[in-house]
Design an enzyme around this catalytic site. Structure first.
Site, PDB file in Angstrom:
ATOM      1  N   LYS A   1      29.090  38.761  38.409  1.00 33.23           N
ATOM      2  CA  LYS A   1      29.563  37.412  39.115  1.00 33.23           C
ATOM      3  C   LYS A   1      28.989  37.139  40.462  1.00 33.23           C
ATOM      4  O   LYS A   1      28.511  37.929  41.261  1.00 33.23           O
ATOM      5  CB  LYS A   1      31.131  37.642  39.303  1.00 33.23           C
ATOM      6  CG  LYS A   1      31.574  38.323  40.532  1.00 33.23           C
ATOM      7  CD  LYS A   1      33.082  37.765  41.042  1.00 33.23           C
ATOM      8  CE  LYS A   1      33.232  38.293  42.175  1.00 33.23           C
ATOM      9  NZ  LYS A   1      34.521  37.812  43.122  1.00 33.23           N
TER      10      LYS A   1
ATOM     11  N   LYS B   1      34.302  47.607  44.878  1.00 31.79           N
ATOM     12  CA  LYS B   1      34.215  47.556  46.278  1.00 31.79           C
ATOM     13  C   LYS B   1      34.244  48.988  46.873  1.00 31.79           C
ATOM     14  O   LYS B   1      33.331  49.266  48.058  1.00 31.79           O
ATOM     15  CB  LYS B   1      35.491  46.852  46.811  1.00 31.79           C
ATOM     16  CG  LYS B   1      35.275  45.362  46.825  1.00 31.79           C
ATOM     17  CD  LYS B   1      35.214  44.350  47.925  1.00 31.79           C
ATOM     18  CE  LYS B   1      34.878  43.112  47.150  1.00 31.79           C
ATOM     19  NZ  LYS B   1      34.980  41.857  48.029  1.00 31.79           N
TER      20      LYS B   1
ATOM     21  N   LYS C   1      29.958  36.145  47.245  1.00 31.74           N
ATOM     22  CA  LYS C   1      29.538  35.608  48.825  1.00 31.74           C
ATOM     23  C   LYS C   1      29.053  36.925  49.667  1.00 31.74           C
ATOM     24  O   LYS C   1      28.452  36.904  50.656  1.00 31.74           O
ATOM     25  CB  LYS C   1      30.640  34.915  49.381  1.00 31.74           C
ATOM     26  CG  LYS C   1      32.162  35.336  49.652  1.00 31.74           C
ATOM     27  CD  LYS C   1      32.834  34.145  50.380  1.00 31.74           C
ATOM     28  CE  LYS C   1      34.182  33.954  49.793  1.00 31.74           C
ATOM     29  NZ  LYS C   1      34.906  35.437  50.131  1.00 31.74           N
TER      30      LYS C   1
HETATM   31  P1  ATP Z   1      33.748  38.572  48.004  1.00 31.19           P
HETATM   32  O1  ATP Z   1      32.571  38.848  47.304  1.00 31.19           O
HETATM   33  O2  ATP Z   1      33.675  38.359  49.378  1.00 31.19           O
HETATM   34  O3  ATP Z   1      34.695  39.632  47.683  1.00 31.19           O
HETATM   35  P2  ATP Z   1      34.520  36.316  46.580  1.00 31.19           P
HETATM   36  O4  ATP Z   1      33.327  35.570  46.496  1.00 31.19           O
HETATM   37  O5  ATP Z   1      34.716  37.123  45.307  1.00 31.19           O
HETATM   38  O6  ATP Z   1      34.504  37.148  47.794  1.00 31.19           O
HETATM   39  P3  ATP Z   1      37.212  35.433  47.305  1.00 31.19           P
HETATM   40  O7  ATP Z   1      37.466  34.863  48.561  1.00 31.19           O
HETATM   41  O8  ATP Z   1      37.263  37.076  46.677  1.00 31.19           O
HETATM   42  O9  ATP Z   1      35.524  35.439  46.876  1.00 31.19           O
HETATM   43  O10 ATP Z   1      37.582  34.713  46.174  1.00 31.19           O
HETATM   44  C1  ATP Z   1      37.959  33.257  46.130  1.00 31.19           C
HETATM   45  C2  ATP Z   1      38.490  32.478  44.870  1.00 31.19           C
HETATM   46  O11 ATP Z   1      37.054  32.400  44.174  1.00 31.19           O
HETATM   47  C3  ATP Z   1      38.985  33.238  43.850  1.00 31.19           C
HETATM   48  O12 ATP Z   1      39.977  32.656  43.085  1.00 31.19           O
HETATM   49  C4  ATP Z   1      37.982  33.914  42.981  1.00 31.19           C
HETATM   50  O13 ATP Z   1      38.492  34.110  41.613  1.00 31.19           O
HETATM   51  C5  ATP Z   1      37.001  32.759  42.961  1.00 31.19           C
HETATM   52  N1  ATP Z   1      35.757  32.889  42.633  1.00 31.19           N
HETATM   53  C6  ATP Z   1      34.814  34.133  43.355  1.00 31.19           C
HETATM   54  N2  ATP Z   1      33.737  34.294  42.633  1.00 31.19           N
HETATM   55  C7  ATP Z   1      33.783  33.417  41.790  1.00 31.19           C
HETATM   56  C8  ATP Z   1      32.701  33.290  40.863  1.00 31.19           C
HETATM   57  N3  ATP Z   1      31.452  33.796  40.740  1.00 31.19           N
HETATM   58  N4  ATP Z   1      32.872  32.496  39.623  1.00 31.19           N
HETATM   59  C9  ATP Z   1      34.251  31.793  39.574  1.00 31.19           C
HETATM   60  N5  ATP Z   1      35.296  31.969  40.686  1.00 31.19           N
HETATM   61  C10 ATP Z   1      35.045  32.784  41.586  1.00 31.19           C
END
Ligand code: ATP
Ligand code: LTN
Length: 336
Positions: free
Chosen positions: A199, A117, A202
């Site tokens: 990964k 980040k 969003k």
């Molecule tokens: P950002 O990209 O805004 O940092 P994010 O997509 O990683 O956000 P979070 O709100 O940080 O989403 O995560 C919410 C939950 O979703 C966490 O438990 C995280 O481990 C899970 N998660 C996020 N992305 C993935 C992914 N690509 N595969 C599996 N689990 C995920």
């Protein structure tokens, strides 16, 4: 009289940033649903965490409500679970400050999410971004959590949470329960459709992820354009064929089918047909959620009621932990 057994407690959180993705669904939200009958669960929309990168207030407010509506639309029952906004229970920030004093700079600088980040937001590497894992630890520890359902990307943060809790307990006695992680068997790390070695996230460009609220035609289009390779063989080999392996994992996570089964059916038929079948499984999983979402997000009175009750129930548990923490630390007590 039946014996009252204290159920294990679960806590997890999702940030209200952007659109929740298929990764969030498979990695987190879907497991929340599977666990709600057997555990005492708290699911939080962690809006304070979202402040670590600059947000537009109007957008953030909408994303907060959208995330709560999606929690409910995916099947979480607000009577069985405590569903609430992190910022509405001030003990999160309070314990976060306390735990900052039990966390080392060196530990925080090793966090890979911080490094990622910080590289993405080089103009705003703030202290909140740096201590993000401490706020996450306070989320978990406030509720004496036993189990934390998360995707694989959060493993490192959970480890540091356990280290902080053990450190605190070693000084003050048994204050915090030491939590364990709960990871999906398949799909713990759903990858980007365009760069399958990263990964799915969003906060990345639109074509790299499937949003839970994407319409069927969009889902199909994004999957048809997903990066694969030039071999045309549907074989599970994450090292050499990350794109295909990712699509197979998505299908397997959503249908329960094994990799061998998927491979046997689609190998030798070309990627077009396989991608369409993956799209069918994604659409079938998301369509019912989308329908519920439309209904729930139009019902402001219901959302208000869920929000108020969540805040109260979470606040009461958090308060108990804070009383204990205050006493142990020797900061001003409530009652003399
Ligand atoms: P950002 O990209 O805004 O940092 P994010 O997509 O990683 O956000 P979070 O709100 O940080 O989403 O995560 C919410 C939950 O979703 C966490 O438990 C995280 O481990 C899970 N998660 C996020 N992305 C993935 C992914 N690509 N595969 C599996 N689990 C995920
Ligand atoms: N850091 C997590 C979101 C999060 C969380 C939590 C998850 C904040 N607090 C507590 C589990 C438990 C993320 O970025 N995915």
């Amino acid at each position: 009289m039946a014996e009252q057994v204290q159920r294990q407690r679960i806590f997890s959180g999702i940030q209200p940033t952007g659109n929740l993705t298929l990764g969030n669904y498979i990695g987190a939200l879907r497991n929340f649903n599977l666990l709600q009958d057997e555990y005492d669960c708290l699911y939080s929309i962690v809006d304070l965490h979202a402040l670590t990168v600059r947000q537009d207030p109007t957008e953030l407010r909408k994303a907060c409500l959208r995330t709560m509506a999606l929690f409910l639309a995916s099947g979480l029952d607000p009577e069985k679970n405590i569903i609430y906004f992190q910022s509405q229970v001030s003990a999160h920030a309070e314990l976060g400050w306390v735990l900052d004093n039990f966390t080392y700079m060196g530990e925080m600088s090793r966090m890979t999410q911080f490094k990622d980040k910080a590289a993405k937001h080089a103009d705003n590497i703030n202290c909140g971004l740096f201590t993000y894992p401490v706020l996450m630890a306070s989320d978990i520890l406030l509720y004496q959590t036993n189990l934390v359902p998360i995707g694989a990307d959060q493993k490192q943060h959970l480890e540091i949470c356990r280290d902080i809790a053990e450190r605190f307990n070693a000084i003050y006695g048994d204050v915090f329960t030491i939590p364990e992680g709960y990871f999906p068997k398949v799909g713990a790390r759903v990858m980007s459709l365009q760069e399958p070695t990263r990964k799915m996230s969003k906060s990345d460009p639109e074509d790299t992820y499937i949003a839970i609220l994407d319409k069927p035609e969009i889902i199909r289009k994004k999957l048809r354009r997903a990066i694969t390779d030039s071999e045309n063989s549907v074989v599970y080999d994450p090292e050499n064929k990350p794109g295909v392996a990712n699509l197979m994992s998505i299908m397997s996570a959503l249908t329960g089918r094994s990799m061998d089964d998927i491979s046997n059916e689609y190998s030798g038929q070309g990627y077009g047909k396989f991608k369409d079948a993956v799209a069918d499984s994604v659409i079938a999983a998301l369509e019912p959620i989308q329908r519920e979402y439309e209904r729930i997000s139009a019902d402001k009175a219901y959302l208000q009621q869920v929000m108020d009750s969540g805040r109260e129930r979470a606040g009461a548990i958090a308060h108990r932990t804070m009383l204990k923490v205050r006493k142990k630390l020797g900061i001003a007590p409530w009652k003399l």
